[in-house]
Design a protein around this motif. Structure first.
Motif, mmCIF file in Angstrom:
data_model
loop_
_atom_site.group_PDB
_atom_site.id
_atom_site.type_symbol
_atom_site.label_atom_id
_atom_site.label_comp_id
_atom_site.label_asym_id
_atom_site.label_seq_id
_atom_site.Cartn_x
_atom_site.Cartn_y
_atom_site.Cartn_z
ATOM 1 N N LYS A 112 -22.266 88.466 -55.839
ATOM 2 C CA LYS A 112 -23.544 86.798 -55.539
ATOM 3 C C LYS A 112 -23.212 86.342 -57.174
ATOM 4 O O LYS A 112 -23.162 87.143 -57.982
ATOM 5 C CB LYS A 112 -25.343 87.101 -56.081
ATOM 6 C CG LYS A 112 -25.645 87.683 -54.537
ATOM 7 C CD LYS A 112 -26.771 88.522 -55.112
ATOM 8 C CE LYS A 112 -27.629 89.262 -53.036
ATOM 9 N NZ LYS A 112 -28.723 89.845 -53.283
ATOM 10 N N VAL A 113 -23.497 85.114 -57.719
ATOM 11 C CA VAL A 113 -22.992 84.597 -59.256
ATOM 12 C C VAL A 113 -24.209 84.978 -60.013
ATOM 13 O O VAL A 113 -25.710 84.135 -58.847
ATOM 14 C CB VAL A 113 -22.682 82.875 -58.316
ATOM 15 C CG1 VAL A 113 -22.601 82.472 -60.372
ATOM 16 C CG2 VAL A 113 -21.176 83.125 -58.092
ATOM 17 N N VAL A 114 -24.514 84.717 -61.097
ATOM 18 C CA VAL A 114 -25.308 85.468 -61.160
ATOM 19 C C VAL A 114 -26.035 84.032 -62.459
ATOM 20 O O VAL A 114 -24.903 84.202 -64.001
ATOM 21 C CB VAL A 114 -25.698 86.579 -62.092
ATOM 22 C CG1 VAL A 114 -26.648 87.320 -62.745
ATOM 23 C CG2 VAL A 114 -25.465 87.797 -60.988
ATOM 24 N N ASP A 115 -27.307 83.913 -62.883
ATOM 25 C CA ASP A 115 -27.887 83.383 -63.621
ATOM 26 C C ASP A 115 -28.879 83.138 -64.645
ATOM 27 O O ASP A 115 -29.172 84.083 -64.185
ATOM 28 C CB ASP A 115 -28.425 81.366 -63.213
ATOM 29 C CG ASP A 115 -27.247 80.838 -62.506
ATOM 30 O OD1 ASP A 115 -26.357 80.841 -62.576
ATOM 31 O OD2 ASP A 115 -27.607 79.847 -61.774
ATOM 32 N N SER A 116 -28.294 83.581 -65.819
ATOM 33 C CA SER A 116 -29.247 84.005 -66.400
ATOM 34 C C SER A 116 -30.189 83.330 -67.507
ATOM 35 O O SER A 116 -30.128 81.970 -68.483
ATOM 36 C CB SER A 116 -28.560 84.699 -67.697
ATOM 37 O OG SER A 116 -27.773 85.476 -67.954
ATOM 38 N N TYR A 117 -31.489 83.846 -67.260
ATOM 39 C CA TYR A 117 -32.243 83.044 -67.957
ATOM 40 C C TYR A 117 -33.450 83.674 -69.226
ATOM 41 O O TYR A 117 -33.767 84.536 -68.687
ATOM 42 C CB TYR A 117 -33.917 82.383 -67.047
ATOM 43 C CG TYR A 117 -32.998 81.443 -66.581
ATOM 44 C CD1 TYR A 117 -34.037 79.686 -66.543
ATOM 45 C CD2 TYR A 117 -32.468 81.460 -64.772
ATOM 46 C CE1 TYR A 117 -33.335 79.178 -65.695
ATOM 47 C CE2 TYR A 117 -31.937 80.629 -63.932
ATOM 48 C CZ TYR A 117 -32.733 79.506 -64.010
ATOM 49 O OH TYR A 117 -31.926 78.601 -63.271
ATOM 50 N N ILE A 118 -33.427 83.491 -70.539
ATOM 51 C CA ILE A 118 -33.891 84.373 -71.636
ATOM 52 C C ILE A 118 -35.176 83.786 -71.575
ATOM 53 O O ILE A 118 -34.832 82.890 -72.609
ATOM 54 C CB ILE A 118 -32.692 84.348 -72.245
ATOM 55 C CG1 ILE A 118 -30.985 84.149 -71.951
ATOM 56 C CG2 ILE A 118 -32.190 85.549 -73.156
ATOM 57 C CD1 ILE A 118 -30.806 85.668 -70.862
ATOM 58 N N THR A 119 -36.335 85.118 -72.322
ATOM 59 C CA THR A 119 -37.279 84.585 -73.276
ATOM 60 C C THR A 119 -36.718 85.611 -74.012
ATOM 61 O O THR A 119 -36.629 86.552 -74.360
ATOM 62 C CB THR A 119 -38.650 84.403 -72.920
ATOM 63 O OG1 THR A 119 -38.227 86.532 -72.579
ATOM 64 C CG2 THR A 119 -38.217 84.123 -71.402
#
Length: 315
Positions: A112-119
């Motif tokens: 799987k390709v991973v997308d990062s969402y950051i807080t």
């Protein structure tokens, strides 16, 4: 020797000033932990009951919903990583980033390709320094999160989940207007267990996977029975977005309490270390001063003896 004493006293003064700062930060974190714990505890019943309601609708109805449907061949996954905006909290942010890295490696090993969402600014700085793409980021609220922020994050992640993954770009672009489509949504945050234990935790939000650490197992606690009006599909349309937003808000509150607890513990350790340094420098300064006095006395005594010997010889 006098210069050494001055240097040691200067170091003692510098460490004393630092100790005042760390002590103040420790007290500030301690005063905020209680409120953060209360907010997390107050949000837990709502998140728990909403989870049960969504579970009941998904269990007792045959309606297929986009947020509960497992894709046959998942290609892309999103990870929301909850970090802090400020440092001086020990290994708080690094621990959750390590957990996120382990999850990302696991997902990549599954193809799987991973997308990062950051807080949090710490997470953004971590990815920026390594020149890694970030799909979206939110900062400035880690110690006092609001539901409005959780709603915004939830809407962004739901939009990415509902988007077509076939049209997603090969690499994520930071804060793009159109989110890349994903087949899974995961959240990595720090769960607050106690003042001494904060545990980095990874959970899957979408497709719907009921995970609630404080709930009893399904075989021990029966789900309540509901009547769906106007229908199960409409109920899911309303409940599922609220479920995702409440889970994100609960994770942000848990992370906030964990951050404050980690900061208080780190500042207490820094204050204790400063006290030890002050004792060490004070003892070294006293020894240096005593050695200087002893040397001066020895020189005076030696001079007196030499003068006495010279006088006796002249006589």
């Amino acid at each position: 020797m006098a210069t050494s004493v001055r240097e040691l006293r200067a170091r003692t003064k510098s460490v004393s000033s630092m100790k005042k700062i760390t002590r103040a930060m420790e007290l500030i974190a301690a005063s905020r932990i209680i409120k953060a714990q209360q907010r997390a505890q107050a949000a837990a019943p709502y998140a728990r009951e909403l989870t049960r309601a969504v579970s009941a609708v998904a269990t007792f109805s045959n309606v297929e919903h986009a947020l509960t449907t497992e894709p046959e061949e998942p290609k892309r996954a999103a990870i929301l990583i909850v970090t802090s905006d400020r440092g001086l909290a020990g290994s708080y942010s690094s621990s959750v980033l390590k957990e996120a890295e382990r999850l990302a490696e696991k997902l990549r090993s599954e193809g799987k390709v991973v997308d990062s969402y950051i807080t949090g600014r710490k997470g953004v700085a971590y990815f920026t320094f390594r020149r890694r793409p970030v799909a979206a980021s939110w900062t400035g609220f880690s110690d006092q999160p609001s539901y409005d922020v959780a709603r915004e994050i939830g809407e962004r992640l739901i939009g990415a989940f509902l988007a077509d993954t076939d049209e997603a770009p090969s690499e994520s672009v930071g804060d793009a207007e159109e989110p890349a489509g994903v087949d899974e949504v995961h959240v990595v945050y720090t769960r607050f267990r106690s003042m001494l234990v904060q545990e980095p935790t990874a959970v899957r939000l979408l497709p719907l996977e009921v995970v609630e650490g404080t709930e009893k197992p399904a075989e021990e606690e029966a789900l309540p029975l509901y009547e769906f009006e106007p229908g199960a599909s409409e109920v899911l349309d309303e409940l599922l977005p609220r479920y995702v937003q409440s889970r994100i808000f609960f994770a942000l509150l848990q992370a906030s309490a964990s951050e404050l607890a980690a900061r208080q513990r780190a500042m207490k350790a820094a204050t204790d270390n400063a006290e030890e340094l002050i004792k060490k420098y004070t003892r070294m300064a006293n020894q240096a001063r005593q050695a200087g006095i002893t040397q001066e006395i020895s020189e005076i005594v030696g001079g007196v003896n030499a003068l006495a010997d010279a006088t006796a010889g002249s006589e």
